[in-house]
Design a protein around this motif. Structure first.
Motif, PDB file in Angstrom:
ATOM      1  N   LYS A 134      19.932   6.675  17.861  1.00  0.00           N
ATOM      2  CA  LYS A 134      20.440   7.178  19.117  1.00  0.00           C
ATOM      3  C   LYS A 134      21.277   6.121  19.844  1.00  0.00           C
ATOM      4  CE  LYS A 134      19.723  10.985  21.609  1.00  0.00           C
ATOM      5  NZ  LYS A 134      18.670  11.508  22.469  1.00  0.00           N
ATOM      6  N   GLY A 135      20.910   4.845  19.659  1.00  0.00           N
ATOM      7  CA  GLY A 135      21.669   3.763  20.313  1.00  0.00           C
ATOM      8  C   GLY A 135      21.033   3.423  21.638  1.00  0.00           C
ATOM      9  N   VAL A 136      21.197   4.291  22.595  1.00  0.00           N
ATOM     10  CA  VAL A 136      20.477   4.114  23.844  1.00  0.00           C
ATOM     11  C   VAL A 136      19.169   4.881  23.699  1.00  0.00           C
ATOM     12  CG1 VAL A 136      21.396   6.195  24.958  1.00  0.00           C
ATOM     13  CG2 VAL A 136      20.652   4.287  26.353  1.00  0.00           C
ATOM     14  N   GLY A 143      11.476  -3.509  31.429  1.00  0.00           N
ATOM     15  CA  GLY A 143      11.408  -4.563  30.424  1.00  0.00           C
ATOM     16  C   GLY A 143      12.090  -4.209  29.111  1.00  0.00           C
ATOM     17  N   ARG A 144      12.913  -3.182  29.122  1.00  0.00           N
ATOM     18  CA  ARG A 144      13.613  -2.789  27.901  1.00  0.00           C
ATOM     19  C   ARG A 144      14.536  -3.909  27.423  1.00  0.00           C
ATOM     20  NH1 ARG A 144      16.832   2.500  27.146  1.00  0.00           N
ATOM     21  NH2 ARG A 144      16.586   2.820  29.378  1.00  0.00           N
ATOM     22  N   THR A 146      18.022  -4.914  25.401  1.00  0.00           N
ATOM     23  CA  THR A 146      19.277  -4.290  24.989  1.00  0.00           C
ATOM     24  C   THR A 146      19.557  -4.604  23.521  1.00  0.00           C
ATOM     25  OG1 THR A 146      20.624  -6.225  25.493  1.00  0.00           O
ATOM     26  CG2 THR A 146      20.213  -4.684  27.301  1.00  0.00           C
ATOM     27  N   TRP A 147      20.527  -3.890  22.992  1.00  0.00           N
ATOM     28  CA  TRP A 147      21.002  -4.127  21.624  1.00  0.00           C
ATOM     29  C   TRP A 147      21.375  -5.592  21.441  1.00  0.00           C
ATOM     30  CZ3 TRP A 147      25.957  -5.760  20.244  1.00  0.00           C
ATOM     31  CH2 TRP A 147      26.259  -5.698  18.887  1.00  0.00           C
ATOM     32  N   LEU A 148      22.096  -6.133  22.417  1.00  0.00           N
ATOM     33  CA  LEU A 148      22.560  -7.516  22.291  1.00  0.00           C
ATOM     34  C   LEU A 148      21.376  -8.482  22.311  1.00  0.00           C
ATOM     35  CD1 LEU A 148      24.981  -9.442  22.121  1.00  0.00           C
ATOM     36  CD2 LEU A 148      25.004  -9.523  24.617  1.00  0.00           C
ATOM     37  N   GLU A 149      20.433  -8.220  23.192  1.00  0.00           N
ATOM     38  CA  GLU A 149      19.262  -9.102  23.258  1.00  0.00           C
ATOM     39  C   GLU A 149      18.469  -9.049  21.951  1.00  0.00           C
ATOM     40  OE1 GLU A 149      18.355  -9.093  28.068  1.00  0.00           O
ATOM     41  OE2 GLU A 149      17.717  -7.402  26.838  1.00  0.00           O
ATOM     42  N   LYS A 151      19.631  -8.317  19.037  1.00  0.00           N
ATOM     43  CA  LYS A 151      20.452  -8.946  18.006  1.00  0.00           C
ATOM     44  C   LYS A 151      20.339 -10.464  18.106  1.00  0.00           C
ATOM     45  CE  LYS A 151      25.211  -8.574  16.286  1.00  0.00           C
ATOM     46  NZ  LYS A 151      26.002  -9.718  16.759  1.00  0.00           N
ATOM     47  N   LYS A 247      30.765  -8.699  10.724  1.00  0.00           N
ATOM     48  CA  LYS A 247      30.376  -8.620  12.132  1.00  0.00           C
ATOM     49  C   LYS A 247      29.923  -7.207  12.510  1.00  0.00           C
ATOM     50  CE  LYS A 247      31.454 -10.215  16.634  1.00  0.00           C
ATOM     51  NZ  LYS A 247      32.115 -11.238  17.406  1.00  0.00           N
ATOM     52  N   VAL A 248      30.718  -6.210  12.174  1.00  0.00           N
ATOM     53  CA  VAL A 248      30.349  -4.872  12.644  1.00  0.00           C
ATOM     54  C   VAL A 248      29.174  -4.298  11.857  1.00  0.00           C
ATOM     55  CG1 VAL A 248      32.645  -4.359  13.570  1.00  0.00           C
ATOM     56  CG2 VAL A 248      32.027  -3.530  11.298  1.00  0.00           C
ATOM     57  N   MET A 249      28.932  -4.789  10.653  1.00  0.00           N
ATOM     58  CA  MET A 249      27.747  -4.343   9.928  1.00  0.00           C
ATOM     59  C   MET A 249      26.510  -5.162  10.342  1.00  0.00           C
ATOM     60  SD  MET A 249      29.041  -1.787   8.313  1.00  0.00           S
ATOM     61  CE  MET A 249      27.747  -1.230   7.199  1.00  0.00           C
ATOM     62  N   GLU A 250      26.723  -6.110  11.235  1.00  0.00           N
ATOM     63  CA  GLU A 250      25.627  -6.900  11.826  1.00  0.00           C
ATOM     64  C   GLU A 250      24.800  -7.637  10.779  1.00  0.00           C
ATOM     65  OE1 GLU A 250      23.475  -4.560  14.789  1.00  0.00           O
ATOM     66  OE2 GLU A 250      25.285  -3.360  15.038  1.00  0.00           O
TER      67      GLU A 250
ATOM     68  N   CYS B 210      25.289   1.835  27.922  1.00  0.00           N
ATOM     69  CA  CYS B 210      25.673   2.433  26.641  1.00  0.00           C
ATOM     70  C   CYS B 210      26.712   3.506  26.946  1.00  0.00           C
ATOM     71  CB  CYS B 210      24.464   3.095  25.974  1.00  0.00           C
ATOM     72  SG  CYS B 210      23.243   1.901  25.406  1.00  0.00           S
ATOM     73  N   PRO B 230      25.504   4.374  16.077  1.00  0.00           N
ATOM     74  CA  PRO B 230      24.585   5.119  16.937  1.00  0.00           C
ATOM     75  C   PRO B 230      25.285   6.214  17.750  1.00  0.00           C
ATOM     76  CG  PRO B 230      24.915   2.872  17.746  1.00  0.00           C
ATOM     77  CD  PRO B 230      25.558   2.943  16.398  1.00  0.00           C
ATOM     78  N   VAL B 231      24.518   7.198  18.141  1.00  0.00           N
ATOM     79  CA  VAL B 231      25.072   8.300  18.926  1.00  0.00           C
ATOM     80  C   VAL B 231      25.677   7.767  20.223  1.00  0.00           C
ATOM     81  CG1 VAL B 231      24.547  10.465  20.095  1.00  0.00           C
ATOM     82  CG2 VAL B 231      23.399   9.909  17.929  1.00  0.00           C
ATOM     83  N   PHE B 232      24.926   6.946  20.917  1.00  0.00           N
ATOM     84  CA  PHE B 232      25.431   6.353  22.167  1.00  0.00           C
ATOM     85  C   PHE B 232      25.492   4.843  21.986  1.00  0.00           C
ATOM     86  CE2 PHE B 232      23.200  10.273  23.333  1.00  0.00           C
ATOM     87  CZ  PHE B 232      24.232  10.955  23.951  1.00  0.00           C
TER      88      PHE B 232
END
Lengths: 597, 597
Positions: A134-136, A143-144, A146-149, A151, A247-250, B210, B230-232
């Protein structure tokens, strides 16, 4: 027509289904022609393996049926019939995986070729399309991260606070593509690469280099080049693509990192891989170690008498800096394969006085002709227009077992010989020793057997034919202070000598990194036992040690051209993922070792 | 069924062909229903223009037929019929371009909607697929330049020794996507961006952001996201994608470069654009200047009495650093649209004490519901499975003229109101003022009319409903030393005030960069004259000033969401390319200016 062909395939699949459901290997084997091939990638054998004839097929089924529990064989799309051969795409399942493949029946309704491949593990499918993340995470909670954190945390911890399941040595196209597949499968992986940036293994090569294979053949997994991408991409452009892909495939890509040594602990089933990163030694403890250092990892440097006495520059082709350094110089290039030709042409373009020393006959295939005759049906704009996706092309190619491949290739190269007769005549007139492979099966078979012995002509052959690049043939007797002396006494003066003398078997890299014992234990890498030059028998049926289990537990070899790296990384990644998930992976027919290197 | 529908469309196209070949605008117009729409992007009008009814259609044809010389109208694929409407995809040509479009006929066989769009200029087609560049130039010649050398030379020269034809101010998704199209069309272009890296305009926003639109809606031109995307997508992931996209599309991207001012010389038809790059002033002299600074370029900062006296932090939402700085603080967020909700949620997640001040009613659309009901048919995994490519989806969307769009949207949002009744009831109970647009046409129409007035709910509405985010409604009377005072006398104590008060019309950026005169001359940007809040009449039929000629020669506006940037950049790039190639581009119906901002 399709309907009759469909019926033919469906009837055969029904019989196979029935025989396998009864655990009746013999009955299943009798559905095959006396001369027949079952090529299996992972799904039955947890190996890459071709069974030839009913006996080998029955033996394989005897050994694997109980665990594989194959079922649900179905025809995908429409079958077709031509020249007495009915063929179609199939799907099937085993106890642990979903599979796809290809079937050819002869006029008697017996199987001639069957390809079975695993494309995903049940319960461990890649998250894509409708199952993509879903991504988000909708809804809110305190306390969520983020994607960057997440990573950044992974980058900080992996290899230090927690260990990767897999380490890949070598971050070229092979390591990167495999890394992308492992990332999609959720296998924690670190790629170790000595250069500062992804793509540098291309960037560092001589500056005029472009890919010799066309774009349709060269896609990376998951992310195809856009449709303006050049047919033959320049090396730096590929370098940039690989950098952004990483990079984009992480990917966890440890650049500027050198692998010093690796050791396997049989008891714990764990490697200790010592690498130097940012000036510090880091010990990685993966369960699986993949050598993806490329077929060109270990330069083959011949021991020519007098080499030390030479007063000019002498280097292996892998260290060649590009021709612009050598304008006006006398350069002798020893060798006559791809690199030798490319380097000669580059030197000539930069105004050097170039002599090529050809020591044995070479297969010349003009790039245009190769694209038309050998690749065009599967990898071309026309193929794309005909609905042959990259994956489909890879599968069609894989559907032809190596035993029958040379016979199918002979007519292609006979046509090439005819079409480019003028060039070949002029090359021979210039003294160039030509061949088309020992059995006239041409370029791809040479590549599979020995990874060398040819030049894909993008122009240098013309320079040899017209004498712009000088040609000498014969063995090198010795190197003097001022040049190269051939066996017949000819002396060629040189300011620079380039040894375009190829590469050794990839297990040489295992010797350097692990030890000679392990290198000898896994044996020669590449080739299939064709009993031709540089590929001694016995017949193996598949490439030695590539993308499949070796005699050394936890050690894998990955590589090949862009097509192979793309396609076979899929099977290698599934084998690694299965082991991580403790899925039983009983290997059938682990390759015996007949040659140490 | 298809065959009858095909006949219906083909007959109509034949009649249109005949009428246009006779230059008979009246006859052509009579093929349309009394209530009908011809929407044209570039092909006839060199403008983005919707003609409504026979009279406007005939007038447009009178003015354009002679230069456009349309011909070869054909049906593409199969037409279909449902509820009395027959529709199909079409192709056609003009004297200078190839076009594609969409046609809907009513039960009487009269056209209800016609979309005509130019997709390529004759003689200036993009090199792709079978016309892609070779990459390597086969054959050898001395002094050849490599791809890298050519690239480095272009980077060194463009903007200094030779001038770009086009300068794009703003290197976000809009500038980058347009830059990619211009690169493929061979239009020398420089993108000027103040941030250090492509993608920073996303990276710099608050950390939990996002995308609010799903992945199928968000693709960039030419290079779709891989299918695990991801979706979002989180903002930093999009940032990385844009960075690599800029690199592999080989854009001339001047990062860390600030545009100081721009001036147009009417006589020479040339801009002088002064930018600061690497600490030096550089004067660029393009013929075309594109402002792609985004709809969020010019913060709208209300003049609230007492703002200067506030003792805490006060900033516009565009400067909001993210909630982790404000744990335990009292924060008041003024505004109730997307940014306000996102920032409130982020602050709450980070443990701030948050109050939202809602000044006027807001349209809330739950993201899930929006995807299901509003976007799903065109942009979803299901749509992809149904063969609706991104381009096809964009074209279907474009085939609905703005006049009829609201009417088509009303039932969608009625269904949304029903489905999410529970949330809406609870929000109203919490005091939240809801709307669904003045005519209940919902989110996308609000976006087109005013670019604001809604929140795509990804969770914050629940926090408002349950009181975790406190809500106050009313106008802000003033700001005190310690908080916000509302018109009803309520005082809200605050350590921090966030002004989530939106943005002004994009011509405000022209005022800053060029001068107020030019800003007033081109007038308000965005909106279509719907005569609803923030979108005053008269009716314009298309978005004001976006992607089409303005009253200021050589000045263009580009932007919008990812869908719009992707789709409309195609038409903008063709307009720019045509001008560069001196193809006649007679603009029909240049928009008059009714509002200065």
């Amino acid at each position: 027509m399709a309907s009759t062909a469909n019926d033919t395939i469906n009837e055969w699949l029904a019989k196979l289904n029935a025989a396998l459901a009864n655990n009746d290997s013999q009955q299943a084997a009798e559905l095959f022609a006396p001369e027949s091939y079952w090529r299996d990638f992972v799904s039955f054998t947890w190996n890459l393996k071709t069974m030839e004839g009913r006996k080998e097929i029955a033996e394989m089924l005897d050994a694997t049926l109980e665990s594989a529990k194959p079922a649900n064989w179905t025809l995908e799309g429409d079958a077709s019939e031509a020249d007495g051969i009915t063929e179609g795409w199939i799907k099937f399942e085993t106890s642990t995986s979903r599979g796809e493949g290809h079937l050819r029946l002869n006029a008697d309704g017996q199987a001639w070729t069957l390809l079975t491949t695993a494309y995903e593990l049940k319960g461990h499918e890649e998250a894509k399309g409708s199952t993509r993340p879903k991504g988000v995470e909708h809804g809110l909670f305190q306390g969520r991260k983020t994607w960057l954190e997440n990573k950044q945390q992974e980058e900080a911890e992996l290899g230090y606070e927690r260990q990767p399941y897999c380490v890949i040595i070598g971050g070229g196209q092979g390591g990167i593509g495999l890394g992308a597949r492992l990332r999609r499968l959720g296998v924690p992986t670190i790629i170790v690469e000595k250069n500062p940036r992804p793509g540098d293994s291309w960037r560092n090569r001589y500056k005029s280099l472009c890919l010799h294979d066309p774009v349709w053949y060269d896609h990376m997994p998951y992310l195809p080049y856009p449709d303006h991408w050049p047919v033959f991409a320049p090396k730096d452009k590929i370098g940039d693509w690989l950098e952004m892909y990483t990079k984009v495939m992480e990917l966890n890509y440890w650049s500027s990192t050198v692998c010093k040594k690796a050791e396997y602990d049989e008891a714990s089933g764990e490697w200790t891989v010592e690498v130097e990163r940012d000036g510090k030694t880091v010990e990685l403890k993966p369960k699986q170690l993949v050598l993806a250092t490329g077929m060109s990892a270990v330069p083959n440097i011949p021991d020519i008498p007098g080499m030390d006495s030479f007063k000019g520059d002498i280097h292996h082709s892998s260290k060649h800096p590009g021709g612009d350094k050598y304008a006006g110089k006398k350069v002798v290039v020893i060798g006559s394969n791809n690199s030798a030709h490319d380097i000669c042409a580059d030197l000539w373009e930069n105004g050097a006085d170039v002599t090529m020393v050809q020591r044995s006959s070479t297969h010349i295939a003009r790039s245009e002709t190769l694209m038309d005759l050998a690749l065009g049906g599967l990898y071309s704009e026309q193929a794309v227009a005909n609905g042959i996706t990259t994956h489909k092309a890879d599968m069609i190619f894989a559907s032809l077992p190596y035993r029958i491949l040379p016979g199918l290739q002979v007519p292609v190269y006979a046509a090439m010989k005819e079409r480019d007769k003028d060039l070949y005549d002029r090359l021979e007139k210039a003294g160039f020793m030509l061949d088309f492979g020992e059995d006239d099966s041409g370029l791809f078979c040479k590549y599979l057997r020995r990874g060398s012995g040819y030049y894909i002509d993008v122009g240098a052959s013309e320079l040899i034919a017209n004498g712009d690049i000088k040609l000498k043939t014969g063995q090198t007797e010795c190197i003097t202070e001022t040049g190269v002396m051939l066996a017949d006494g000819t002396e060629i003066p040189a300011d620079v000598i380039v040894l375009a003398t190829g590469y050794s078997s990839m297990n040489g890299w295992a010797a350097q990194l692990i030890n000679q014992g392990v290198a000898d234990k896994v044996g020669k890498v590449w080739g299939m036992g064709s009993d031709t030059t540089k590929d001694p028998g016995p017949w193996e049926g598949e490439l030695r040690n590539m993308w499949k289990p070796t005699q050394q537990p936890g050690l894998w070899f990955h590589g090949g051209n862009l097509h192979q790296s793309r396609h076979y990384s899929s099977y290698l990644s599934l084998q690694l993922k299965a082991r991580m998930e403790n899925i039983p992976t009983p290997v059938y027919g682990l390759q015996e070792v007949h040659h140490t290197g």
